[in-house]
Design a protein around this motif. Structure first.
Motif, PDB file in Angstrom:
ATOM      1  N   LYS A 289     -69.602  40.575  26.139  1.00  0.00           N
ATOM      2  CA  LYS A 289     -69.410  41.193  24.817  1.00  0.00           C
ATOM      3  C   LYS A 289     -68.826  42.578  25.055  1.00  0.00           C
ATOM      4  O   LYS A 289     -69.299  43.311  25.920  1.00  0.00           O
ATOM      5  N   THR A 290     -67.773  42.937  24.305  1.00  0.00           N
ATOM      6  CA  THR A 290     -67.148  44.239  24.494  1.00  0.00           C
ATOM      7  C   THR A 290     -67.033  44.974  23.172  1.00  0.00           C
ATOM      8  O   THR A 290     -67.006  44.355  22.095  1.00  0.00           O
ATOM      9  N   PHE A 291     -66.958  46.308  23.272  1.00  0.00           N
ATOM     10  CA  PHE A 291     -66.871  47.153  22.073  1.00  0.00           C
ATOM     11  C   PHE A 291     -66.266  48.494  22.459  1.00  0.00           C
ATOM     12  O   PHE A 291     -66.866  49.248  23.244  1.00  0.00           O
ATOM     13  N   LEU A 292     -65.056  48.762  21.972  1.00  0.00           N
ATOM     14  CA  LEU A 292     -64.388  50.055  22.138  1.00  0.00           C
ATOM     15  C   LEU A 292     -64.189  50.460  23.596  1.00  0.00           C
ATOM     16  O   LEU A 292     -64.103  51.653  23.916  1.00  0.00           O
ATOM     17  N   ARG A 293     -64.104  49.474  24.490  1.00  0.00           N
ATOM     18  CA  ARG A 293     -63.885  49.813  25.894  1.00  0.00           C
ATOM     19  C   ARG A 293     -62.854  48.850  26.500  1.00  0.00           C
ATOM     20  O   ARG A 293     -63.157  48.119  27.441  1.00  0.00           O
TER      21      ARG A 293
ATOM     22  N   ALA B  23     -66.378  38.214  23.353  1.00  0.00           N
ATOM     23  CA  ALA B  23     -66.620  38.523  21.940  1.00  0.00           C
ATOM     24  C   ALA B  23     -66.386  40.019  21.760  1.00  0.00           C
ATOM     25  O   ALA B  23     -66.973  40.838  22.463  1.00  0.00           O
ATOM     26  N   ASP B  24     -65.527  40.393  20.802  1.00  0.00           N
ATOM     27  CA  ASP B  24     -65.109  41.786  20.643  1.00  0.00           C
ATOM     28  C   ASP B  24     -65.243  42.215  19.179  1.00  0.00           C
ATOM     29  O   ASP B  24     -64.648  41.597  18.295  1.00  0.00           O
ATOM     30  N   ASP B  25     -66.037  43.266  18.933  1.00  0.00           N
ATOM     31  CA  ASP B  25     -66.151  43.803  17.576  1.00  0.00           C
ATOM     32  C   ASP B  25     -65.568  45.219  17.499  1.00  0.00           C
ATOM     33  O   ASP B  25     -66.039  46.069  16.755  1.00  0.00           O
ATOM     34  N   SER B  26     -64.515  45.442  18.299  1.00  0.00           N
ATOM     35  CA  SER B  26     -63.795  46.714  18.234  1.00  0.00           C
ATOM     36  C   SER B  26     -62.889  46.745  16.995  1.00  0.00           C
ATOM     37  O   SER B  26     -62.709  45.733  16.304  1.00  0.00           O
ATOM     38  N   LYS B  27     -62.280  47.925  16.744  1.00  0.00           N
ATOM     39  CA  LYS B  27     -61.385  48.057  15.577  1.00  0.00           C
ATOM     40  C   LYS B  27     -60.084  47.303  15.786  1.00  0.00           C
ATOM     41  O   LYS B  27     -59.574  46.646  14.878  1.00  0.00           O
ATOM     42  N   GLU B  28     -59.517  47.439  16.980  1.00  0.00           N
ATOM     43  CA  GLU B  28     -58.222  46.841  17.265  1.00  0.00           C
ATOM     44  C   GLU B  28     -58.370  45.692  18.261  1.00  0.00           C
ATOM     45  O   GLU B  28     -58.940  45.872  19.335  1.00  0.00           O
TER      46      GLU B  28
END
Length: 501
Positions: free
Chosen positions: A263-267, A290-295
């Motif tokens: 799982k990744t987020f903003l990195r 699984a990515d819940d970043s903005k872009e």
């Protein structure tokens, strides 16, 4: 005169013999008493029967500082080394009564579904004339099974009468016997009456039990009676678990056995570094992200499945998404800032899960194994959970591995078992041990520190855009007081816990 003299002579001889006998008796008594010690009075007459004092019991049944012995209430006491949390304090005084009522109702529903509390243990009484099964008779709902081990070995009698009684099913016999001998075939109560003990045992050896109502995880207690003798044995009504098997293919390649998930987020920079390290050692393993970043990211790797989520959806929600897409037998979980190296031997972890009963096996992150034990105390108003560092015991056949309750965020798991426990999506930010708490009692966890994964260096970003991302990430990463209180409330209600240490 002759007769009188003869009588007097016999009388003197008798007296002399009697006197010698008395002397010998007295001497033997003295001799016997001199070598036999004086017998004490019965100790039971002088002492009252009593149990060991509580402090003695605590010494006998204490594990890792916790008294694991049945009691009415448990408690979590703080010490200088250990903090204590009282979960109901996460609620306000005004809302707590309603929360307790809802919690109790849900807990009772859970108990009904699980068939709790279990029936008390069944003990075979001594000197019974019966042979009967103590444990292990199981039947699927609406199915029929033979009852093994039934026999009668009582004393001879002109008429033998044996009655069997069930409550959740019916009884019958496969013996071809007139109804005058066996009464109540196909009923909850069946009586056998015969003058032939051999015939009686033939009938008993061919008795059957039939589940008549569709129900799951229930226990019927069947009684067996003859005159004043009564025996009872359990019949468990349950469905076998349907297997969920994964085909590893004819060559049993690792890519058909293991999927890597993260799982990744903003990195994005951390994630891409992780992927490059994976490909150095495992070029064809599927990686699910699984990515819940903005872009969203553009990833060209053919063996990567990339799933986007609403921004900031959360840590455990992303883990659920990732593991829901796994189609291999095993899933390897890694954080997005880990780094594969020549000690990251997935094959070793696969071998452990293939040859043991473990559901999850962890490795180490640069030597950090993060092993911890979870010890549960049952209590009426909610249970007490105690977390302690370390492990319980070595893992059989793997001397470098141990059995524990929780491990670091680098672990291999049976996909089906991981999906069954799941990750609570309400835990959006910092969460780890909560998963292992949810899995306590259903997951068997181990740790093999010899399998090592690296961790990317934490250093300031030279790129301004990446620096901004790191700063934003850190803000989301921080555990606020509200989030801590929410987790305590979640443990109180969801896990029916009252406290932890």
């Amino acid at each position: 005169m002759g007769d009188v003299s003869e009588f007097l002579w016999l009388l003197k001889i008798s007296v002399l013999v009697l006197g010698l006998g008395i002397v010998v008796f007295m001497f033997r008594s003295v001799e016997f008493n001199s070598i036999m010690p004086e017998l004490p009075h019965s100790a039971l007459n002088d002492q009252t029967l009593k149990l060991l004092p509580e402090e003695h019991l605590k010494n006998l049944f204490t594990y890792d500082g916790i008294w694991l012995f049945p009691k009415n209430q448990c408690k979590c006491e703080a010490t200088k080394q250990k903090r204590s949390y009282n979960f109901q304090d996460a609620y306000g005084h005004s809302e707590l009564p309603a929360v307790k009522a809802r919690r109790q109702a849900e807990f009772e529903h859970f108990q009904r579904r699980e068939g709790l509390p279990r029936p008390p243990p069944l003990l075979s009484q001594p000197n019974l004339p019966f042979g009967y099964p103590i444990h292990g008779v199981e039947v699927m709902p609406l199915h029929t099974v033979p009852i093994p081990g039934l026999q009668f070995e009582g004393p001879d009698a002109p008429i033998y009468e044996v009655t069997l009684t069930a409550s959740l099913g019916t009884l019958n016999t496969l013996a071809d016997i007139p109804d005058s001998v066996v009464q109540g075939r196909g009923q909850k109560r069946l009586t056998i009456s015969t003058s032939n003990q051999k015939l009686l045992n033939f009938i008993l050896q061919h008795m059957t039990y039939t589940s008549t109502v569709y129900q799951h995880h229930r226990v019927d207690v069947v009684s067996l009676e003859s005159k004043s003798s009564v025996a009872k044995f359990p019949v468990t009504i349950c469905h076998p678990v349907i297997p969920k098997l994964y085909d590893p293919g004819p060559e049993r390649k690792l890519r058909n056995l293991v999927t890597i998930a993260t799982k990744t987020f903003l990195r994005p920079h951390k994630l891409m570094t992780l992927l490059r390290s994976i490909r150095m050692y495992y070029p064809d393993l599927t990686v699910i992200i699984a990515d819940d970043s903005k872009e969203p990211l553009k990833i060209t790797d053919n063996h990567v499945e990339y799933y986007t989520m609403p921004f900031g959806k959360g840590w455990f929600a992303g883990r659920n998404l990732a593991i829901s897409q796994v189609t291999t037998k095993y899933i390897l979980w890694v954080d997005d800032d880990f780094l594969f190296n020549n000690k990251t031997k997935i094959e070793v972890l696969v071998d452990v899960l293939e040859k043991t009963e473990l559901d999850v096996v962890g490795g180490s992150v640069l030597g950090n194994v993060f092993q911890f034990k979870l010890l549960l105390e049952k209590s009426q108003n909610g249970d007490c959970l105690h977390r302690r560092p370390g492990s319980f015991r070595p893992l059989d056949d793997f001397p470098n591995c141990v059995v524990t309750s929780g491990v670091v965020n680098f672990f291999l798991a049976h996909t089906e078992r991981l999906q069954r426990v799941g990750f609570d999506p309400r835990l959006q930010r910092v969460a780890h041990s909560e998963f292992f708490i949810d899995g306590l009692g259903s997951l068997l966890v181990g740790s093999c520190p010899e399998v090592v994964i690296g961790h990317q260096v934490r250093s300031p970003m030279a790129d301004p855009e990446l620096a901004i991302l790191e700063k934003t990430y850190s803000a989301f990463r921080t555990n606020t007081n509200d989030q801590v209180q929410f987790k305590l409330a979640l443990h109180y209600f969801k896990n029916h816990l009252q406290c932890s240490t």
